[in-house]
Enzyme design. Structure first.
Site, PDB file in Angstrom:
ATOM      1  N   GLY A   6       0.819  -1.219   0.000  1.00 39.55           N
ATOM      2  CA  GLY A   6       0.000   0.000   0.000  1.00 39.55           C
ATOM      3  C   GLY A   6       0.849   1.264   0.000  1.00 39.55           C
ATOM      4  N   ARG A  52       1.521   3.432  -2.210  1.00 38.77           N
ATOM      5  CA  ARG A  52       1.027   4.632  -2.924  1.00 38.77           C
ATOM      6  C   ARG A  52      -0.111   5.291  -2.172  1.00 38.77           C
ATOM      7  NH1 ARG A  52       0.075   4.033  -9.190  1.00 38.77           N
ATOM      8  NH2 ARG A  52      -1.567   2.681  -8.385  1.00 38.77           N
ATOM      9  N   SER A  84      -8.127  -0.017  12.578  1.00 44.72           N
ATOM     10  CA  SER A  84      -8.835   1.269  12.612  1.00 44.72           C
ATOM     11  C   SER A  84      -9.593   1.396  13.932  1.00 44.72           C
ATOM     12  CB  SER A  84      -9.830   1.325  11.458  1.00 44.72           C
ATOM     13  OG  SER A  84     -10.728   2.383  11.647  1.00 44.72           O
ATOM     14  N   SER A  85      -9.856   2.642  14.328  1.00 42.75           N
ATOM     15  CA  SER A  85     -10.595   2.880  15.584  1.00 42.75           C
ATOM     16  C   SER A  85     -12.036   2.372  15.498  1.00 42.75           C
ATOM     17  CB  SER A  85     -10.609   4.377  15.909  1.00 42.75           C
ATOM     18  OG  SER A  85     -11.199   5.101  14.851  1.00 42.75           O
ATOM     19  N   CYS A  86     -12.525   2.099  14.277  1.00 44.08           N
ATOM     20  CA  CYS A  86     -13.918   1.636  14.151  1.00 44.08           C
ATOM     21  C   CYS A  86     -14.099   0.193  14.599  1.00 44.08           C
ATOM     22  CB  CYS A  86     -14.434   1.839  12.742  1.00 44.08           C
ATOM     23  SG  CYS A  86     -13.614   0.771  11.577  1.00 44.08           S
ATOM     24  N   TYR A 141     -16.509  -3.153   7.323  1.00 45.03           N
ATOM     25  CA  TYR A 141     -15.072  -2.791   7.348  1.00 45.03           C
ATOM     26  C   TYR A 141     -14.477  -3.128   8.710  1.00 45.03           C
ATOM     27  CZ  TYR A 141     -11.255   0.781   7.461  1.00 45.03           C
ATOM     28  OH  TYR A 141     -10.063   1.476   7.584  1.00 45.03           O
ATOM     29  N   LYS A 172     -11.425  -5.617   9.867  1.00 44.28           N
ATOM     30  CA  LYS A 172     -10.264  -5.125  10.639  1.00 44.28           C
ATOM     31  C   LYS A 172     -10.081  -5.937  11.926  1.00 44.28           C
ATOM     32  CE  LYS A 172      -8.664  -1.877   8.013  1.00 44.28           C
ATOM     33  NZ  LYS A 172      -7.307  -1.986   7.476  1.00 44.28           N
ATOM     34  N   HIS A 206     -12.818  10.838   3.569  1.00 43.53           N
ATOM     35  CA  HIS A 206     -13.104  11.130   4.974  1.00 43.53           C
ATOM     36  C   HIS A 206     -13.405  12.629   5.130  1.00 43.53           C
ATOM     37  CE1 HIS A 206     -10.748   7.321   5.504  1.00 43.53           C
ATOM     38  NE2 HIS A 206     -11.765   7.103   6.318  1.00 43.53           N
ATOM     39  N   ASP A 221     -24.438  10.650  10.853  1.00 45.36           N
ATOM     40  CA  ASP A 221     -23.425  11.146  11.797  1.00 45.36           C
ATOM     41  C   ASP A 221     -22.359  10.089  12.078  1.00 45.36           C
ATOM     42  OD1 ASP A 221     -24.047  13.755  12.371  1.00 45.36           O
ATOM     43  OD2 ASP A 221     -25.322  13.281  14.114  1.00 45.36           O
TER      44      ASP A 221
HETATM   45  N1  LIG Z   1      -7.207   7.178   6.250  1.00 41.23           N
HETATM   46  C1  LIG Z   1      -7.674   7.052   7.490  1.00 41.23           C
HETATM   47  O1  LIG Z   1      -8.281   7.967   8.071  1.00 41.23           O
HETATM   48  C2  LIG Z   1      -7.492   5.756   8.223  1.00 41.23           C
HETATM   49  C3  LIG Z   1      -6.835   4.669   7.667  1.00 41.23           C
HETATM   50  N2  LIG Z   1      -6.696   3.513   8.388  1.00 41.23           N
HETATM   51  C4  LIG Z   1      -5.994   2.346   7.827  1.00 41.23           C
HETATM   52  O2  LIG Z   1      -4.687   2.704   7.408  1.00 41.23           O
HETATM   53  C5  LIG Z   1      -4.295   1.929   6.267  1.00 41.23           C
HETATM   54  C6  LIG Z   1      -3.870   2.838   5.142  1.00 41.23           C
HETATM   55  O3  LIG Z   1      -4.948   3.689   4.784  1.00 41.23           O
HETATM   56  P1  LIG Z   1      -4.753   4.906   3.753  1.00 41.23           P
HETATM   57  O4  LIG Z   1      -3.319   5.091   3.478  1.00 41.23           O
HETATM   58  O5  LIG Z   1      -5.568   6.017   4.260  1.00 41.23           O
HETATM   59  O6  LIG Z   1      -5.484   4.316   2.456  1.00 41.23           O
HETATM   60  P2  LIG Z   1      -5.329   4.744   0.938  1.00 41.23           P
HETATM   61  O7  LIG Z   1      -6.648   4.518   0.307  1.00 41.23           O
HETATM   62  O8  LIG Z   1      -4.682   6.072   0.822  1.00 41.23           O
HETATM   63  O9  LIG Z   1      -4.295   3.671   0.360  1.00 41.23           O
HETATM   64  C7  LIG Z   1      -4.586   2.326   0.331  1.00 41.23           C
HETATM   65  C8  LIG Z   1      -3.598   1.624  -0.579  1.00 41.23           C
HETATM   66  O10 LIG Z   1      -3.966   0.248  -0.587  1.00 41.23           O
HETATM   67  C9  LIG Z   1      -3.660  -0.269  -1.855  1.00 41.23           C
HETATM   68  N3  LIG Z   1      -4.622  -1.316  -2.201  1.00 41.23           N
HETATM   69  C10 LIG Z   1      -5.977  -1.287  -2.083  1.00 41.23           C
HETATM   70  N4  LIG Z   1      -6.511  -2.422  -2.555  1.00 41.23           N
HETATM   71  C11 LIG Z   1      -5.470  -3.181  -3.006  1.00 41.23           C
HETATM   72  C12 LIG Z   1      -5.356  -4.448  -3.623  1.00 41.23           C
HETATM   73  N5  LIG Z   1      -6.436  -5.194  -3.900  1.00 41.23           N
HETATM   74  N6  LIG Z   1      -4.128  -4.890  -3.950  1.00 41.23           N
HETATM   75  C13 LIG Z   1      -3.022  -4.158  -3.700  1.00 41.23           C
HETATM   76  N7  LIG Z   1      -3.062  -2.958  -3.107  1.00 41.23           N
HETATM   77  C14 LIG Z   1      -4.266  -2.476  -2.768  1.00 41.23           C
HETATM   78  C15 LIG Z   1      -3.761   0.854  -2.872  1.00 41.23           C
HETATM   79  O11 LIG Z   1      -2.723   0.658  -3.783  1.00 41.23           O
HETATM   80  P3  LIG Z   1      -2.610   1.357  -5.258  1.00 41.23           P
HETATM   81  O12 LIG Z   1      -2.456   2.826  -4.992  1.00 41.23           O
HETATM   82  O13 LIG Z   1      -1.400   0.747  -5.864  1.00 41.23           O
HETATM   83  O14 LIG Z   1      -3.889   1.042  -5.975  1.00 41.23           O
HETATM   84  C16 LIG Z   1      -3.631   2.115  -2.017  1.00 41.23           C
HETATM   85  O15 LIG Z   1      -2.470   2.838  -2.318  1.00 41.23           O
HETATM   86  C17 LIG Z   1      -5.505   1.043   5.943  1.00 41.23           C
HETATM   87  O16 LIG Z   1      -5.354  -0.206   6.560  1.00 41.23           O
HETATM   88  C18 LIG Z   1      -6.670   1.785   6.591  1.00 41.23           C
HETATM   89  O17 LIG Z   1      -7.721   0.908   6.906  1.00 41.23           O
HETATM   90  C19 LIG Z   1      -7.181   3.406   9.650  1.00 41.23           C
HETATM   91  C20 LIG Z   1      -7.842   4.442  10.246  1.00 41.23           C
HETATM   92  C21 LIG Z   1      -8.037   5.689   9.579  1.00 41.23           C
HETATM   93  C1  LIG Z   2     -11.530   6.488   9.828  1.00 44.89           C
HETATM   94  C2  LIG Z   2     -12.929   5.999   9.871  1.00 44.89           C
HETATM   95  O1  LIG Z   2     -13.732   6.714   8.927  1.00 44.89           O
HETATM   96  C3  LIG Z   2     -15.089   6.335   8.805  1.00 44.89           C
HETATM   97  O2  LIG Z   2     -15.835   6.746   9.905  1.00 44.89           O
HETATM   98  P1  LIG Z   2     -16.089   8.245  10.313  1.00 44.89           P
HETATM   99  O3  LIG Z   2     -15.168   8.629  11.396  1.00 44.89           O
HETATM  100  O4  LIG Z   2     -17.527   8.396  10.598  1.00 44.89           O
HETATM  101  O5  LIG Z   2     -15.608   8.993   9.006  1.00 44.89           O
HETATM  102  P2  LIG Z   2     -15.809  10.294   8.152  1.00 44.89           P
HETATM  103  O6  LIG Z   2     -14.508  10.988   8.190  1.00 44.89           O
HETATM  104  O7  LIG Z   2     -16.331   9.931   6.808  1.00 44.89           O
HETATM  105  O8  LIG Z   2     -16.941  11.174   8.895  1.00 44.89           O
HETATM  106  C4  LIG Z   2     -16.736  11.741  10.151  1.00 44.89           C
HETATM  107  C5  LIG Z   2     -17.890  12.641  10.507  1.00 44.89           C
HETATM  108  O9  LIG Z   2     -17.825  13.812   9.689  1.00 44.89           O
HETATM  109  C6  LIG Z   2     -19.109  14.085   9.122  1.00 44.89           C
HETATM  110  N1  LIG Z   2     -18.934  14.842   7.876  1.00 44.89           N
HETATM  111  C7  LIG Z   2     -19.330  16.136   7.697  1.00 44.89           C
HETATM  112  N2  LIG Z   2     -19.113  16.522   6.443  1.00 44.89           N
HETATM  113  C8  LIG Z   2     -18.511  15.455   5.819  1.00 44.89           C
HETATM  114  C9  LIG Z   2     -18.077  15.279   4.493  1.00 44.89           C
HETATM  115  O10 LIG Z   2     -18.139  16.139   3.642  1.00 44.89           O
HETATM  116  N3  LIG Z   2     -17.497  14.067   4.211  1.00 44.89           N
HETATM  117  C10 LIG Z   2     -17.389  13.063   5.151  1.00 44.89           C
HETATM  118  N4  LIG Z   2     -16.814  11.893   4.801  1.00 44.89           N
HETATM  119  N5  LIG Z   2     -17.860  13.217   6.406  1.00 44.89           N
HETATM  120  C11 LIG Z   2     -18.413  14.405   6.736  1.00 44.89           C
HETATM  121  C12 LIG Z   2     -19.726  12.710   8.975  1.00 44.89           C
HETATM  122  O11 LIG Z   2     -21.133  12.802   8.817  1.00 44.89           O
HETATM  123  C13 LIG Z   2     -19.288  12.049  10.283  1.00 44.89           C
HETATM  124  O12 LIG Z   2     -20.129  12.439  11.330  1.00 44.89           O
HETATM  125  C14 LIG Z   2     -15.304   4.856   8.758  1.00 44.89           C
HETATM  126  O13 LIG Z   2     -16.331   4.631   7.830  1.00 44.89           O
HETATM  127  C15 LIG Z   2     -14.084   4.087   8.675  1.00 44.89           C
HETATM  128  O14 LIG Z   2     -13.545   4.150   7.384  1.00 44.89           O
HETATM  129  C16 LIG Z   2     -13.026   4.543   9.598  1.00 44.89           C
HETATM  130  O15 LIG Z   2     -12.274   3.763  10.128  1.00 44.89           O
END
Ligand SMILES: NC(=O)C1=CN([C@@H]2O[C@H](COP(=O)(O)OP(=O)(O)OC[C@H]3O[C@@H](n4cnc5c(N)ncnc54)[C@H](OP(=O)(O)O)[C@@H]3O)[C@@H](O)[C@H]2O)C=CC1
Ligand SMILES: C[C@H]1O[C@H](OP(=O)(O)OP(=O)(O)OC[C@H]2O[C@@H](n3cnc4c(=O)[nH]c(N)nc43)[C@H](O)[C@@H]2O)[C@@H](O)[C@@H](O)C1=O
Length: 324
Positions: free
Chosen positions: A7, A9, A108-110, A137, A141, A180, A279
């Site tokens: 991952g 990229r 993830s915190s979820c 999801y 996790k 997000h 929410d």
């Molecule tokens: N972003 C957030 O707020 C949070 C993220 N996390 C966790 O952190 C980790 C990283 O997340 P984040 O960096 O945000 O995610 P991104 O979506 O930015 O990146 C995910 C990467 O996973 C790779 N990927 C997805 N599917 C496949 C597949 N089938 N085969 C190979 N590679 C794959 C993609 O590769 P490519 O670019 O090559 O397609 C992509 O670059 C995850 O486990 C996520 O659940 C946890 C909590 C919050």
């Molecule tokens: C990291 C975590 O992220 C996801 O959970 P989440 O925390 O609910 O994520 P969120 O960032 O999308 O939203 C946070 C809050 O924000 C509000 N909100 C307002 N305005 C926008 C808006 O424009 N976009 C989004 N996405 N949310 C919005 C939205 O309604 C919510 O109340 C998981 O599905 C799961 O993937 C996971 O692990």
């Protein structure tokens, strides 16, 4: 030391790779292996097996996943559970079969119950019902944590899990619907300033509380946890509770977050709230005392991180425009 970053990229994998490259450039003996999803689809068991057998990495960092915000999770639940389960099963099992002794995977915190006591401790896992918008999801996790624990118990491996809170930073996904909240708001407020719009709509009621951690902090925490010696890690995590929370330790309401993004982008119009949008969980604040005891705390204040991310977003937009 040969390390496979899955991952690389993505937002988090990219930040981890940059920190490992800096260590290698500073003289550490590191060989870093990466594959895009086009080169290696991690949901394909045979392809992952061939890759692991051919490369035989010493360590694996699993930061590849199907990731998205609340609407993406709610709209594509089958993809979120299937792809994440397949990626975890393939990477963890095939790493084991190829002799990998040390692995770090990101959860993830979820994973914690919707109404868990706040701040959420690691032992809140599996004590209650999950938040419905991201249950598929979260189940995947949780399976990832249990895979690591089970291989450790049965085979004596050293597979670790970190549970990040909501992350943000350079490299984030700024898609208007599937991202997000933080990148979505940065994009929406930026556009409102450009178009001189006087009202910005925020999803939900604005009352949910969220904790945000800068991706560079997350990358540093991941490498810190991976670098702990086995005895320290096992002493702190105990058998059957192998995961460690990673967060900043403070949270804000979505309304407060919107006010920060408005300040950073220079937006001065009205904020309105669309309560027809979900929410999600009312609050998700991590208890980060376990990680703090081990010696790591977050460094980036939220507003500083949002400013830096906004600068990155603008630079990226300029680059995209120039490329067209
Ligand atoms: N972003 C957030 O707020 C949070 C993220 N996390 C966790 O952190 C980790 C990283 O997340 P984040 O960096 O945000 O995610 P991104 O979506 O930015 O990146 C995910 C990467 O996973 C790779 N990927 C997805 N599917 C496949 C597949 N089938 N085969 C190979 N590679 C794959 C993609 O590769 P490519 O670019 O090559 O397609 C992509 O670059 C995850 O486990 C996520 O659940 C946890 C909590 C919050
Ligand atoms: C990291 C975590 O992220 C996801 O959970 P989440 O925390 O609910 O994520 P969120 O960032 O999308 O939203 C946070 C809050 O924000 C509000 N909100 C307002 N305005 C926008 C808006 O424009 N976009 C989004 N996405 N949310 C919005 C939205 O309604 C919510 O109340 C998981 O599905 C799961 O993937 C996971 O692990």
């Amino acid at each position: 030391m040969k390390i496979y970053v899955a991952g690389h990229r993505g937002m988090v994998g990219g930040a981890i790779l940059r920190q490992l490259q800096a260590r290698r450039d500073a003289g550490e003996n590191l060989e870093l292996i990466t594959r895009t999803s086009a080169e290696l689809d991690l949901t394909d068991q045979t392809a992952v097996r061939m890759f692991m057998q051919a490369e035989q990495p010493d360590q694996v960092i699993l930061a590849a996943a199907k990731v998205g915000g609340i609407i993406a999770n709610n709209s594509y639940p089958a993809q979120f559970i299937y792809e994440n389960l397949m990626i975890e099963c393939n990477v963890i099992h095939q790493a084991f079969d190829a002799g990998v002794r040390k692995l770090l995977q990101l959860g993830s915190s979820c994973i914690y119950p919707k109404l868990a006591d706040q701040p959420m401790r690691e032992d809140a896992l599996l004590t209650g019902t999950l938040e419905p918008t991201n249950e598929p999801y979260a189940v995947a996790k949780i399976a990832g944590i249990k895979l690591c624990e089970s291989y450790n118990r049965q085979y004596g491996t050293d597979y670790r899990s970190v549970m990040p809170t909501n992350l943000y930073g350079p490299g984030d996904n700024f898609h208007p619907e599937n991202s997000h909240v933080l990148p979505a708001l940065i994009r929406r407020f930026h556009q409102a300033v450009q178009d001189e719009v006087s009202e910005v709509v925020i999803w939900g009621t604005g009352t949910p509380m969220r904790e945000f951690l800068h991706v560079d902090d997350m990358a540093a925490a991941s490498l810190f946890v991976l670098g702990l010696d086995t005895e320290t890690y096992q002493r702190e995590t105990q058998e059957m509770l192998s995961h460690i929370n990673v967060g900043s330790g403070t949270d804000v309401s979505i309304r407060e977050l919107a006010e920060i993004v408005a300040r950073v982008t220079g937006y001065q119009g009205k904020l309105s709230f669309d309560a027809s949008k979900p929410d999600g969980a009312p609050r998700k604040l991590m208890d980060v005392s376990r990680l703090a005891r081990l010696g790591w705390t977050a460094q980036t204040p939220l507003e500083t991180g949002v400013r830096e991310t906004y600068e990155w977003f603008k630079a990226q937009k300029l680059q995209d425009l120039r490329a067209k």
